[in-house]
Motif scaffolding. Structure first.
Motif, short mmCIF file in Angstrom:
data_model
loop_
_atom_site.label_atom_id
_atom_site.label_comp_id
_atom_site.label_asym_id
_atom_site.label_seq_id
_atom_site.Cartn_x
_atom_site.Cartn_y
_atom_site.Cartn_z
N GLU A 200 1.04 -1.28 -0.01
CA GLU A 200 -0.03 -0.05 0.03
C GLU A 200 0.69 1.02 0.01
OE1 GLU A 200 -2.14 1.00 3.75
OE2 GLU A 200 -1.03 -0.83 4.54
N LEU A 201 0.28 2.32 -0.42
CA LEU A 201 0.95 3.48 -0.65
C LEU A 201 0.38 4.73 0.42
CD1 LEU A 201 1.52 4.06 -4.22
CD2 LEU A 201 3.03 3.09 -2.69
N TYR A 202 1.01 5.30 1.28
CA TYR A 202 0.49 6.69 1.97
C TYR A 202 1.55 7.65 2.07
CZ TYR A 202 3.01 4.15 5.88
OH TYR A 202 3.90 3.52 6.51
N VAL A 203 1.17 9.06 2.47
CA VAL A 203 2.20 10.10 2.68
C VAL A 203 2.35 10.00 4.18
CG1 VAL A 203 2.32 12.50 2.58
CG2 VAL A 203 1.00 11.30 0.61
N ASP A 204 3.60 9.61 4.56
CA ASP A 204 3.95 9.89 6.24
C ASP A 204 5.39 9.63 6.17
OD1 ASP A 204 3.77 10.49 8.63
OD2 ASP A 204 2.78 8.25 9.22
N ASP A 205 6.07 9.93 7.42
CA ASP A 205 7.38 9.54 7.82
C ASP A 205 7.12 8.18 8.48
OD1 ASP A 205 9.99 9.23 8.23
OD2 ASP A 205 10.23 11.06 9.29
N PRO A 206 7.39 7.19 8.01
CA PRO A 206 7.16 5.95 8.82
C PRO A 206 8.11 5.94 10.09
CG PRO A 206 8.39 5.34 7.02
CD PRO A 206 8.03 6.92 6.94
N ASP A 207 9.53 6.20 9.86
CA ASP A 207 10.30 6.02 10.99
C ASP A 207 10.39 7.34 11.80
OD1 ASP A 207 12.30 4.68 12.56
OD2 ASP A 207 13.91 4.37 11.04
N THR B 146 10.26 2.83 2.80
CA THR B 146 9.56 1.57 2.72
C THR B 146 9.56 0.77 4.09
OG1 THR B 146 10.63 1.32 0.36
CG2 THR B 146 9.81 -0.62 1.35
N VAL B 147 8.44 0.43 4.34
CA VAL B 147 8.19 -0.34 5.46
C VAL B 147 7.73 -1.82 5.27
CG1 VAL B 147 6.81 -0.42 7.82
CG2 VAL B 147 7.26 1.75 6.71
N TYR B 148 8.36 -2.71 6.11
CA TYR B 148 7.93 -4.12 5.85
C TYR B 148 7.59 -4.66 7.31
CZ TYR B 148 7.93 -8.90 4.66
OH TYR B 148 7.62 -10.39 4.58
N GLU B 149 6.07 -5.01 7.30
CA GLU B 149 5.65 -5.63 8.49
C GLU B 149 5.35 -7.14 8.48
OE1 GLU B 149 1.44 -5.03 10.94
OE2 GLU B 149 2.30 -3.22 10.00
N ASP B 150 6.03 -7.90 9.28
CA ASP B 150 5.66 -9.00 9.25
C ASP B 150 4.42 -9.65 9.96
OD1 ASP B 150 6.43 -9.21 11.85
OD2 ASP B 150 8.32 -9.90 11.59
N MET B 151 4.35 -10.99 9.94
CA MET B 151 2.94 -11.57 10.65
C MET B 151 3.03 -11.27 12.18
SD MET B 151 1.25 -13.12 8.49
CE MET B 151 0.21 -14.21 9.41
N LYS C 161 4.50 0.40 1.75
CA LYS C 161 4.43 -0.52 2.99
C LYS C 161 4.08 -1.82 2.56
CE LYS C 161 2.28 -1.39 7.44
NZ LYS C 161 1.19 -0.76 8.40
N TYR C 162 4.75 -2.88 2.90
CA TYR C 162 4.71 -4.40 2.63
C TYR C 162 4.09 -4.96 3.78
CZ TYR C 162 7.39 -3.32 -1.65
OH TYR C 162 7.67 -2.94 -2.85
N THR C 163 3.05 -5.56 3.78
CA THR C 163 2.46 -6.39 5.24
C THR C 163 2.15 -7.72 4.65
OG1 THR C 163 1.40 -4.30 5.40
CG2 THR C 163 0.55 -6.30 6.64
N GLU C 164 2.85 -8.56 5.71
CA GLU C 164 2.41 -10.13 5.53
C GLU C 164 0.98 -10.47 6.14
OE1 GLU C 164 5.57 -12.36 7.61
OE2 GLU C 164 7.03 -12.04 6.09
#
Length: 309
Positions: free
Chosen positions: A74-81, A213-218, A260-263
């Motif tokens: 998904e795409l969004y506008v924000d500073d993730p970290d 880029t953000v990666y969120e695992d299970m 953002k990549y989400t499992e």
């Protein structure tokens, strides 16, 4: 007399129970047909076997999809970290086969006023070609504002006459390293960039657009990295004295869009729903098909026997 009364009492108590059971039986929508009223056929047997094999195939397919992990982006506008303090970690590994290590330096500039010449923290220079070349490896941080870092001879004590900036980039990455097989992104887009055949006195501009880029695992754990796109140009730059002072520039800017990549895994209720739909639908279609074939075969038999006008 006593015995007769007991029997009569028992019999009168049994009637309500039997009536209740009879009332419950009326709700049975799966009524059974006696075996002596059914007729097995070869066609029905073949359809039943094919039906079971088809259900098994679809069940294994659904089970594989249920067990496998799906990557949703998904795409969004924000500073993730936001806990990074406004910094981005950079890993640079570059070889300059025709430039001595004592001449190689890293300079960092940005729009917040940072101007650092000859950055040496967390960096290493490895001589190549019997000392005629150099491999520079550096780990440093940059601010989350537009700027640049460049490999040059600006920090050298004495400037060489004709510095050779031909090079090979082994690695340029930002943020944490993501080792995920299902995510194919441009995390190290300049890997293998070879400029050994270019003009030795030319400067090289690599214009980078960095995408958070953000990666969120299970388990909900998030890892932060950065992808980037790159464009480059080659030119000969002259100083105010007329000398040629080449450099390898990495000019960067940050994208406001975060990827953002989400499992995810298929919910259990959806898996059960799919299995029920497969079983019910297959048996229904198979029953209709068997009924049509049986009706057609019976009609054909009557035609053969001359019983149908």
């Amino acid at each position: 007399m006593t015995v007769n009364r007991v029997v009569k009492t028992f019999s009168s108590d049994a009637y309500p129970v039997q009536n209740a059971l009879s009332s419950v039986l009326r709700f049975d929508i799966y009524r059974k047909v006696p075996k002596d009223l059914t007729q097995p056929t070869y066609t029905g047997a073949i359809i039943s076997v094919c039906c079971c094999l088809f259900i098994l195939f679809l069940f294994l397919s659904e089970l594989t999809g249920f067990i496998a992990t799906e990557i949703v982006n998904e795409l969004y506008v924000d500073d993730p970290d936001k806990d990074s303090g406004g910094k981005i970690e950079v890993n640079l590994n570059i070889s300059l086969p025709n430039l001595h290590c004592e001449l190689v330096g890293l300079d960092i500039q940005d729009e917040m006023g940072r101007h650092e010449v000859g950055h040496i923290d967390n960096s290493m220079k490895i001589p190549l070609n019997n000392g005629d070349g150099c491999r520079f490896e550096g780990h440093f941080s940059i601010n989350k504002v537009p700027g640049n870092f460049h490999v040059s001879t600006h920090s050298a004590t004495a400037q060489p006459q004709n510095p050779d900036m031909t090079h090979v980039i082994h690695k340029l990455s930002f943020g944490d390293k993501l080792q995920v097989h299902n995510v194919h992104g441009a995390f190290n887009a300049l890997e293998g960039a070879d400029k050994l055949s270019s003009n030795p006195l030319a400067s090289h501009d690599y214009i980078l657009k960095i995408v958070p880029t953000v990666y969120e695992d299970m388990g909900g754990k998030q890892r932060y990295s950065y992808q980037y796109t790159v464009a480059n140009k080659e030119y000969v730059a002259y100083s105010h004295t007329g000398r040629i002072i080449p450099a390898i520039w990495f000019r960067y800017d940050l994208s406001p869009i975060t990827v953002k990549y989400t499992e995810r895994r298929q919910p259990l209720y959806r898996f059960i729903t799919s299995i029920c739909a497969i079983i019910g639908g297959t048996f229904t279609v198979a029953g209709i098909l068997d009924s049509c074939i049986f009706t057609a075969s019976e009609a054909w038999k009557k035609i053969q026997l001359g019983k149908m006008q």
